[in-house]
Write a protein that holds these residues in place. Structure first.
Motif, short mmCIF file in Angstrom:
data_model
loop_
_atom_site.label_atom_id
_atom_site.label_comp_id
_atom_site.label_asym_id
_atom_site.label_seq_id
_atom_site.Cartn_x
_atom_site.Cartn_y
_atom_site.Cartn_z
N GLU A 89 49.88 154.69 -1.93
CA GLU A 89 49.73 153.44 -2.60
C GLU A 89 51.02 152.79 -2.83
N GLN A 103 52.92 151.71 0.07
CA GLN A 103 52.31 150.27 0.64
C GLN A 103 52.76 148.99 -0.32
N SER A 104 53.35 149.16 -1.18
CA SER A 104 53.88 147.99 -2.09
C SER A 104 55.42 148.03 -2.01
#
Length: 157
Positions: free
Chosen positions: A139, A142-143
């Motif tokens: 996660e 992804q950012s």
């Protein structure tokens, strides 16, 4: 060598399995606790809340500085065979601290007796924690933003 034996060998230090028990989700600890024979135990220190000072360092090389405080729950138990289990868990969860302390004592008992009743549980908890950490890493990835510099073109004008 079985996969559960390998998993315990990697976590053979007490610090390793105590960290694992502190990071493991309470639901997983509860599930495994329901599957084993519960030892008789006495409280040395019932679960209680406290605070720990967090320190940081810039780039892990700079001088340490106080970052702030975090709430922790600690617990100490002694099982019937004499092993003492200790747990420090981030946050306010008395049940988590109590179960982690009991599992700590049970792992010590297994090492003394040379048995492996808790080894599969530690291996399962390790897989669960790895999956959770992997999900957080994914996660976060992804950012992620990659910054780069654009150079100005130099013209002969």
């Amino acid at each position: 060598m079985s996969s559960t034996q390998i998993a315990l060998d990697e976590q053979c230090t007490r610090q390793g399995w105590m960290t694992l028990l502190a990071k493991a989700p309470l639901t997983e600890l509860e599930r495994h606790w329901a599957e084993i024979v519960h030892p008789k135990f006495q409280w040395i220190r019932r679960p209680e809340y406290g605070a720990a000072m967090l320190q940081g360092a810039v780039g892990r090389t700079g001088a340490a500085f106080n970052l702030g405080e975090a709430t922790v729950t600690r617990c100490t138990v002694q099982i019937e065979t004499g092993e003492i289990g200790i747990a420090y868990v981030l946050g306010r969860n008395k049940r988590h601290a109590a179960l982690a302390a009991l599992f700590d004592a049970l792992v010590q008992r297994d090492q003394v007796k040379g048995t492996s009743t808790i080894t599969p549980i530690i291996a399962a908890l390790k897989r669960c924690v790895r999956e959770a950490e992997g999900a957080v890493r994914c996660e976060t990835q992804q950012s992620k933003v990659d910054f780069f510099m654009l150079g100005r073109e130099v013209t002969g004008e």
